[in-house]
Design a protein around this motif. Structure first.
Motif, PDB file in Angstrom:
ATOM      1  N   ARG A 190      34.998  12.978  41.194  1.00 19.67           N
ATOM      2  CA  ARG A 190      35.554  13.742  42.308  1.00 19.67           C
ATOM      3  C   ARG A 190      34.519  13.953  43.422  1.00 19.67           C
ATOM      4  N   ALA A 191      33.245  13.937  43.044  1.00 25.56           N
ATOM      5  CA  ALA A 191      32.197  14.126  44.055  1.00 25.56           C
ATOM      6  C   ALA A 191      32.088  12.929  44.989  1.00 25.56           C
ATOM      7  N   VAL A 192      32.452  11.746  44.513  1.00 22.23           N
ATOM      8  CA  VAL A 192      32.348  10.544  45.351  1.00 22.23           C
ATOM      9  C   VAL A 192      33.701  10.061  45.856  1.00 22.23           C
ATOM     10  N   ALA A 193      34.778  10.596  45.316  1.00 27.39           N
ATOM     11  CA  ALA A 193      36.122  10.192  45.749  1.00 27.39           C
ATOM     12  C   ALA A 193      37.019  11.414  45.774  1.00 27.39           C
ATOM     13  N   ASN A 194      36.994  12.112  46.891  1.00 31.80           N
ATOM     14  CA  ASN A 194      37.772  13.338  47.014  1.00 31.80           C
ATOM     15  C   ASN A 194      38.406  13.388  48.408  1.00 31.80           C
ATOM     16  N   PRO A 195      39.747  13.331  48.483  1.00 34.66           N
ATOM     17  CA  PRO A 195      40.686  13.383  47.370  1.00 34.66           C
ATOM     18  C   PRO A 195      40.705  12.080  46.563  1.00 34.66           C
ATOM     19  N   LEU A 196      40.999  12.218  45.285  1.00 31.50           N
ATOM     20  CA  LEU A 196      41.009  11.064  44.398  1.00 31.50           C
ATOM     21  C   LEU A 196      42.385  10.409  44.449  1.00 31.50           C
ATOM     22  N   THR A 197      42.464   9.327  45.202  1.00 27.97           N
ATOM     23  CA  THR A 197      43.699   8.569  45.322  1.00 27.97           C
ATOM     24  C   THR A 197      43.490   7.185  44.723  1.00 27.97           C
ATOM     25  N   PRO A 198      44.566   6.486  44.363  1.00 28.09           N
ATOM     26  CA  PRO A 198      44.405   5.130  43.834  1.00 28.09           C
ATOM     27  C   PRO A 198      43.647   4.211  44.793  1.00 28.09           C
ATOM     28  N   ALA A 199      43.973   4.270  46.082  1.00 32.15           N
ATOM     29  CA  ALA A 199      43.305   3.397  47.053  1.00 32.15           C
ATOM     30  C   ALA A 199      41.816   3.712  47.156  1.00 32.15           C
ATOM     31  N   ARG A 200      41.469   4.992  47.177  1.00 33.90           N
ATOM     32  CA  ARG A 200      40.060   5.376  47.257  1.00 33.90           C
ATOM     33  C   ARG A 200      39.322   4.960  45.975  1.00 33.90           C
ATOM     34  N   PHE A 201      39.993   5.110  44.841  1.00 36.74           N
ATOM     35  CA  PHE A 201      39.365   4.712  43.581  1.00 36.74           C
ATOM     36  C   PHE A 201      39.035   3.224  43.583  1.00 36.74           C
ATOM     37  N   LEU A 202      39.939   2.405  44.097  1.00 31.08           N
ATOM     38  CA  LEU A 202      39.736   0.958  44.072  1.00 31.08           C
ATOM     39  C   LEU A 202      38.580   0.514  44.949  1.00 31.08           C
ATOM     40  N   LYS A 203      38.121   1.370  45.839  1.00 31.83           N
ATOM     41  CA  LYS A 203      36.977   1.033  46.689  1.00 31.83           C
ATOM     42  C   LYS A 203      35.645   1.217  45.969  1.00 31.83           C
ATOM     43  N   LEU A 204      35.665   1.908  44.837  1.00 31.25           N
ATOM     44  CA  LEU A 204      34.427   2.124  44.083  1.00 31.25           C
ATOM     45  C   LEU A 204      34.064   0.860  43.312  1.00 31.25           C
ATOM     46  N   SER A 205      32.789   0.522  43.301  1.00 30.52           N
ATOM     47  CA  SER A 205      32.330  -0.673  42.588  1.00 30.52           C
ATOM     48  C   SER A 205      32.187  -0.389  41.099  1.00 30.52           C
ATOM     49  N   ASP A 206      32.099  -1.442  40.321  1.00 30.31           N
ATOM     50  CA  ASP A 206      31.875  -1.287  38.887  1.00 30.31           C
ATOM     51  C   ASP A 206      30.562  -0.561  38.618  1.00 30.31           C
ATOM     52  N   THR A 207      29.554  -0.834  39.446  1.00 29.43           N
ATOM     53  CA  THR A 207      28.256  -0.170  39.273  1.00 29.43           C
ATOM     54  C   THR A 207      28.389   1.330  39.500  1.00 29.43           C
ATOM     55  N   GLN A 208      29.104   1.712  40.529  1.00 26.23           N
ATOM     56  CA  GLN A 208      29.328   3.139  40.787  1.00 26.23           C
ATOM     57  C   GLN A 208      30.062   3.801  39.623  1.00 26.23           C
ATOM     58  N   LEU A 209      31.094   3.135  39.124  1.00 26.76           N
ATOM     59  CA  LEU A 209      31.872   3.712  38.038  1.00 26.76           C
ATOM     60  C   LEU A 209      31.046   3.822  36.759  1.00 26.76           C
ATOM     61  N   SER A 258      33.934  13.432  23.908  1.00 23.91           N
ATOM     62  CA  SER A 258      34.074  14.884  23.896  1.00 23.91           C
ATOM     63  C   SER A 258      34.674  15.365  25.207  1.00 23.91           C
ATOM     64  N   LEU A 259      35.296  16.550  25.141  1.00 25.74           N
ATOM     65  CA  LEU A 259      35.851  17.138  26.352  1.00 25.74           C
ATOM     66  C   LEU A 259      34.761  17.363  27.395  1.00 25.74           C
ATOM     67  N   ALA A 260      33.577  17.770  26.942  1.00 26.10           N
ATOM     68  CA  ALA A 260      32.488  18.076  27.875  1.00 26.10           C
ATOM     69  C   ALA A 260      32.025  16.833  28.624  1.00 26.10           C
ATOM     70  N   SER A 261      31.868  15.717  27.926  1.00 23.76           N
ATOM     71  CA  SER A 261      31.395  14.505  28.597  1.00 23.76           C
ATOM     72  C   SER A 261      32.455  13.954  29.542  1.00 23.76           C
ATOM     73  N   ALA A 262      33.728  14.051  29.155  1.00 26.74           N
ATOM     74  CA  ALA A 262      34.800  13.597  30.046  1.00 26.74           C
ATOM     75  C   ALA A 262      34.864  14.467  31.293  1.00 26.74           C
ATOM     76  N   ARG A 263      34.715  15.769  31.115  1.00 29.09           N
ATOM     77  CA  ARG A 263      34.755  16.682  32.258  1.00 29.09           C
ATOM     78  C   ARG A 263      33.601  16.392  33.211  1.00 29.09           C
ATOM     79  N   ALA A 264      32.419  16.136  32.684  1.00 30.49           N
ATOM     80  CA  ALA A 264      31.264  15.847  33.532  1.00 30.49           C
ATOM     81  C   ALA A 264      31.481  14.557  34.322  1.00 30.49           C
ATOM     82  N   ALA A 265      32.016  13.537  33.660  1.00 36.42           N
ATOM     83  CA  ALA A 265      32.277  12.274  34.342  1.00 36.42           C
ATOM     84  C   ALA A 265      33.335  12.454  35.425  1.00 36.42           C
ATOM     85  N   PHE A 266      34.352  13.233  35.125  1.00 35.89           N
ATOM     86  CA  PHE A 266      35.416  13.447  36.111  1.00 35.89           C
ATOM     87  C   PHE A 266      34.884  14.211  37.320  1.00 35.89           C
TER      88      PHE A 266
END
Length: 212
Positions: free
Chosen positions: A65-84, A53-61
């Motif tokens: 953004r709360a843990v990776a802001n600004p959201l860049t590819p390099a910053r995203f790759l630093k997140l672990s599978d557990t975090q994601l 649903s749009l609502a669940s996707a928006r909440a996840a996004f």
């Protein structure tokens, strides 16, 4: 590229061609243009929207953004599978977004290059990446690049809306959606927004508060 001026004029043009689209405008008003910023964050957001649903996707996004802001590819790759996983990424979506981020970091892909490509060429470049199918590519082209003639035949809400507005006996197949859409060229992305507007409005949702 669609802007507010072109969008408003194309809504009027489509309403003049198709009485059912005119009925949407008369009943619910003109839909929002619904745009996103081109780039990695929007493509990640659309991947999150796959089959949820749009609502669940928006909440996840928002959690992302709360843990990776600004959201860049390099910053995203630093997140672990557990975090994601805690954010709301499934195993598949974790893989897809990691592959996308890696392609951008390694410069195998530059999203800015899409601006200068035709719709078909831009779509092919996107769907060459694992996890980005026709629907994801179409929504990115429609909302982030504001292409005027994108018609996402794989979108369930669009198919349901067309069935309701056109009073069809059954939900149209992707092939029938493609055939029906010929009347609305070269502004099928505008027609899609009109149908989504009707879909949301009929379900009591304020479409002005919804982002694609």
């Amino acid at each position: 590229m669609l802007d507010e001026v072109v969008f408003q004029s194309s809504v009027r043009e489509l309403a003049g061609r198709d009485s059912d689209l005119a009925g949407i405008v008369e009943t619910y008003g003109t839909p929002p243009l619904w745009v996103r910023e081109p780039g990695f964050p929007s493509l990640v957001y659309i991947i999150l929207e796959q089959q949820v649903s749009l609502a669940s996707a928006r909440a996840a996004f928002q959690r992302l953004r709360a843990v990776a802001n600004p959201l860049t590819p390099a910053r995203f790759l630093k997140l672990s599978d557990t975090q994601l996983k805690q954010i709301g990424f499934s195993r598949q979506k974790t893989l897809y977004t990691r592959l996308l981020a890696e392609a951008l970091v390694m410069r195998y892909l530059d999203l800015n290059d899409l601006q200068d490509l035709s719709d078909d060429a831009a779509r092919k470049l996107l769907i060459a990446l694992k996890g980005i199918g026709a629907w994801t590519a179409d929504i990115y082209l429609l909302s982030a690049l504001r292409r005027p003639d994108i018609w996402p035949i794989g979108d369930l809400a669009l198919a349901v809306a067309v069935q309701e507005v056109k009073r069809l006996r059954s939900r149209p197949s992707p092939e029938r959606l493609e055939k029906l859409s010929q009347l609305w060229r070269p502004y099928r992305a505008v027609a899609a927004r009109l149908f989504w507007h009707a879909y949301l409005s009929r379900r009591g949702q304020n479409s002005a508060t919804i982002s694609l």
